[in-house]
Design an enzyme around this catalytic site. Structure first.
Site, short mmCIF file in Angstrom:
data_model
loop_
_atom_site.label_atom_id
_atom_site.label_comp_id
_atom_site.label_asym_id
_atom_site.label_seq_id
_atom_site.Cartn_x
_atom_site.Cartn_y
_atom_site.Cartn_z
N ASP A 156 8.76 14.48 23.55
CA ASP A 156 8.90 15.55 22.69
C ASP A 156 7.47 16.10 22.30
O ASP A 156 6.83 15.43 21.68
CB ASP A 156 9.64 15.28 21.36
CG ASP A 156 9.98 16.51 20.40
OD1 ASP A 156 10.88 17.20 21.03
OD2 ASP A 156 9.15 16.46 19.32
N GLU A 191 7.65 17.43 27.48
CA GLU A 191 7.79 18.76 26.90
C GLU A 191 6.49 19.30 26.29
O GLU A 191 6.02 18.75 25.18
CB GLU A 191 8.93 18.68 25.89
CG GLU A 191 9.34 20.20 25.33
CD GLU A 191 9.47 20.21 23.73
OE1 GLU A 191 8.99 19.38 23.32
OE2 GLU A 191 10.35 21.06 23.41
C1 NOJ Z 1 10.83 19.99 20.55
C2 NOJ Z 1 12.30 19.69 20.38
O1 NOJ Z 1 13.06 19.83 21.52
C3 NOJ Z 1 12.94 20.75 19.29
O2 NOJ Z 1 14.20 20.60 19.02
C4 NOJ Z 1 12.08 20.02 17.98
O3 NOJ Z 1 12.69 20.84 16.74
C5 NOJ Z 1 10.65 20.10 18.12
N1 NOJ Z 1 10.22 19.35 19.26
C6 NOJ Z 1 10.30 18.76 16.87
O4 NOJ Z 1 10.75 17.65 17.23
#
Ligand code: NOJ
Length: 570
Positions: free
Chosen positions: A218, A290
Site C-alpha cells: 500500500d 501501489e
Molecule cells: C491506498 C489504499 O488503496 C487506500 O484505500 C488507503 O486509503 C490509502 N492507501 C491509505 O492507506
C-alpha cells in the site's frame, strides 16, 4: 538432413516457461463488501471462503485481499492497530487458516495487503509511544510545532494530508506533532529507524509463514520523507502549486513526502525477504506495489542493477490517464507508456479499477465494460480485476448521511462529497436478486447496495448467455492461448474513436477492436500484417449483434457504436 528440421520444430514449440504469477489473473477482494457470512452487514473471511469457488468459476488464480487486520476502521482497515492479528468483525485466525486451506484446495493463491507506511493511533505501539516508551516513540515521526505571531502553536510546516488538512496532529502527552499522510488515525512509521524496518519485515515473514503467496503493498511512494538533517533538523515546507485551498492535497508539491530515493531500496529489501522463502521451497512469492507515479518512477520498483523489486508495480494508466471520453489515440498512448518504459525482461500489468476508483461502468460506460475487460485481459502481461468489474457493477449512490469514507467525510461538503468519496465503488458485491443482493441477511449493510442489483448480479448473468460475466469467463480462458501468454503485440488507433490491437504467436493471430464511441464505423484491419480475408468473432461484447462464430472481412469491418470484438484470423 532430418536433424536440422527436427531442431527447427523443437525450437518453434519450445516456449519460455512462465511462472504462476506471469499468466494468472489477480482478483481484488474488498473483504468488507464481498460476502457477509454472519449477518452483521459486513463482509468477512468466512464469506470469502464460501465464495472461492466463484473465483475458480471465473478462472482466477490469485486474489489480493484489502486489509483484514485489526483496525479501528478510520480508513476501513488501512489503519492497522495490530499487524499480526485479524480484525474481529472479519473473523479469527482460524477462519483465515480455513480460507487458506480452501484456496489451496482450489489452487488459488492468497495475496494480502501490506500497509507499511502507517499504523494506527489506537495501536499498542502508538499508545506506548505516548507513554514515552522510547522504543515505540521512535516508531513514529514526531516534530515540534511552531509558535505563530499570536503565540499560538501551529503545525511544524505546510504538509497536507491526502485526505485534506494538515498532515500533522498534536499530542499533548509528548508535546509534539506526529505526521499522518492519510487520516489522523494513521500515524506514519519511521523508516529511518532500523527497528521499524526489522519489525515490518517480521510482519511480512509472519504472514508468509502462514502460507500467503505475497503482498499488495500500500501507498509505497509515501514511505519515506526527506531526511530532515539535510535541512538543519527541521522538515522543510513543500513548494506551493498555486492551488488556493490550504486544506487540499494539491496545495503543495509533495517533493519531500513522496517518491524519495530511499523507498526503492526498501522495496528491494522486502523482495529479498520474499526470495529467501523462494530459495527454500522454489515457490515464487510476489509483490504488487501501489504508487500513483510517473512511468519513469513506477519502473524503479521493478529493481535496479542487480537488485530485484516488485514483480508488479501497478500500472494505473487506464485509471489515471484515460476514461470513456478519451480518444482512441489517447487510449493507445496510455497503454504504450508502460510498455515503452518497462524493462525488456519485465512484465506489464493492467489495472482498470480498485476500491479507490470509480467503477469502469461509471468511468467509461456500461457499454464499454466488456471492451475494457478485453483490454485488461488480453494485453501482454498480468491482468488485475477489481471484484464486480466482471459483471459490470456501477458506482452505487451513497447519501451524505450514509457516507463513511474519510475521503468523502473530510470534504465537509454535503453536496460535492461524491467527487471525493470512495464509498460508491465499495458498495456490496451483487450476487443475486435476493435481499441485499445476496451479500448479507442483515437489515442494514455497512454501505447500501447499489440500485439495479435485481438485474445486475452474478446469478442473472450466469443464466444469461450474453452477459458480462460470460464474456469475462471467455476472455480469461482465451488468455491461456499462446498468442496471449507468449505472443507479440502491436496496436493502432484506426480513427480517433476505434482502438485495435493484434496479438500473435506462430500461426495464431488475433485482433481486438474496441469502439469507444456510440457512432458506427467501417474500419480496415489489414493495417496489421497477416490480417486479411475472413476473421471469426471469438468474443463480442453483450450489445454486439455479432455472435461468436460470425465471419467478418478484415478490410471492411463494420463496427457498431460501443462495440468490442475479439477476432481470430482464419
Ligand atoms: C491506498 C489504499 O488503496 C487506500 O484505500 C488507503 O486509503 C490509502 N492507501 C491509505 O492507506
Amino acid at each position: 538432413m532430418l536433424l536440422p528440421i527436427f531442431c527447427l520444430l523443437a525450437q518453434a514449440s519450445a516456449q519460455k516457461q512462465l511462472d504462476w504469477w506471469e499468466t494468472t489473473v489477480f482478483y481484488q477482494i474488498y473483504p468488507r463488501s464481498f460476502k457477509d457470512s454472519n449477518g452483521d452487514g459486513i463482509g468477512d473471511l468466512n464469506g470469502i471462503t464460501s465464495q472461492l469457488e466463484y473465483l475458480k468459476e471465473l478462472g482466477i488464480g490469485a486474489t489480493w485481499l484489502s486489509p483484514i487486520f485489526k483496525s479501528p476502521m478510520y480508513d476501513f482497515g488501512y489503519d492497522i492497530s495490530d499487524f499480526y492479528a485479524i480484525q474481529d468483525e472479519y473473523g479469527t485466525m482460524e477462519d483465515f487458516g480455513n480460507l487458506l486451506a480452501k484456496a489451496k484446495e482450489l489452487d488459488i493463491k492468497i495475496i494480502l495487503d501490506f500497509v507499511p507506511n502507517h499504523g494506527s493511533n489506537e495501536s499498542v505501539w502508538f499508545e506506548e509511544a505516548l507513554k514515552g516508551h522510547e522504543k515505540y516513540y521512535d516508531y513514529f515521526m514526531w516534530e515540534d510545532g511552531v509558535v505563530d505571531e499570536n503565540g499560538n502553536l501551529q503545525p511544524p510546516n505546510n504538509w497536507v494530508s491526502v485526505f485534506r488538512k494538515s498532515a500533522w496532529e498534536y499530542r499533548e502527552e509528548v508535546g509534539k506533532y506526529y505526521l499522518h499522510q492519510f487520516v489522523i488515525g494513521q500515524p506514519d512509521l519511521n523508516y529511518r529507524n532500523p527497528v521499524v524496518v526489522e519489525e515490518m519485515k517480521n510482519v511480512i515473514r509472519f504472514w508468509l509463514d502462514k502460507g500467503v503467496a505475497g503482498f499488495r503493498v500500500d501507498a509505497i511512494n509515501h514511505l519515506f520523507e526527506v531526511d530532515k538533517e539535510l535541512f538543519g533538523g527541521k522538515y522543510p515546507d513543500e513548494p506551493r502549486t498555486g492551488d488556493e485551498d490550504p486544506d487540499s492535497y494539491g496545495y503543495v508539491d509533495h517533493i519531500y513526502t513522496r517518491d524519495q530515493d530511499e523507498t526503492y531500496d526498501m522495496v528491494y529489501q522486502w523482495r529479498d525477504v520474499l526470495d529467501e522463502y523462494k530459495a527454500s521451497d522454489g515457490f515464487t512469492r510476489v509483490m504488487m506495489t501501489e504508487a500513483y507515479a510517473s512511468p519513469q518512477l513506477t519502473m524503479r520498483y521493478f529493481g535496479e542493477g542487480d537488485r530485484l523489486g516488485s514483480q508488479m508495480p501497478f500500472n494505473f494508466a487506464l485509471i489515471s490517464n484515460v476514461n470513456g471520453k478519451s480518444s482512441a489515440n489517447e487510449i493507445k498512448y496510455a497503454i504504450d507508456q508502460f510498455l515503452t518504459f518497462k524493462p525488456v525482461d519485465k512484465l506489464a500489468n493492467w489495472v482498470a479499477g480498485n476500491h479507490d476508483q470509480s467503477r469502469v461502468a461509471s468511468r467509461y460506460s456500461p457499454e464499454l465494460v466488456d471492451g475494457m475487460n478485453m483490454i485488461v485481459l488480453l494485453l501482454p502481461g498480468i491482468a488485475v480485476t477489481y471484484m464486480g468489474e466482471e459483471i459490470g457493477m456501477v458506482d452505487g449512490f451513497v447519501s451524505w448521511e450514509d457516507t463513511v469514507d474519510p475521503s468523502g467525510c473530510n470534504t465537509d461538503d454535503p453536496i460535492n462529497y461524491v467527487q471525493s468519496s470512495r464509498d460508491p465503488e465499495r458498495t456490496p458485491f451483487q450476487w443475486s436478486a435476493d435481499k441485499n443482493a445476496g451479500f448479507s441477511t442483515a437489515d442494514k449493510t455497512w454501505l447500501p447496495v447499489a440500485d439495479g442489483y435485481e438485474t445486475l448480479n452474478v446469478e442473472v448473468q450466469r443464466n444469461t448467455d450474453r452477459s458480462h460475466l460470460n464474456v469475462y469467463k471467455s476472455l480469461v480462458q482465451l488468455r491461456g492461448e499462446l498468442a496471449f501468454t507468449h505472443g507479440r503485440y502491436e496496436s493502432v488507433a484506426l480513427n480517433s474513436d476505434v482502438f485495435a490491437f493484434r496479438r500473435w504467436y506462430n500461426g495464431e493471430n488475433y485482433v481486438v477492436v474496441v469502439n469507444f464511441r456510440e457512432e458506427q464505423f467501417t474500419v480496415d484491419l489489414t493495417y496489421f500484417e497477416n490480417v486479411v480475408g475472413d476473421l471469426e468473432v471469438t468474443v463480442s461484447n453483450i450489445q454486439s449483434p455479432k455472435a461468436k462464430g460470425t465471419i467478418v472481412q478484415a478490410d471492411r469491418l463494420e463496427i457498431f457504436g460501443s462495440e468490442s470484438l475479439v477476432l481470430k484470423v482464419k
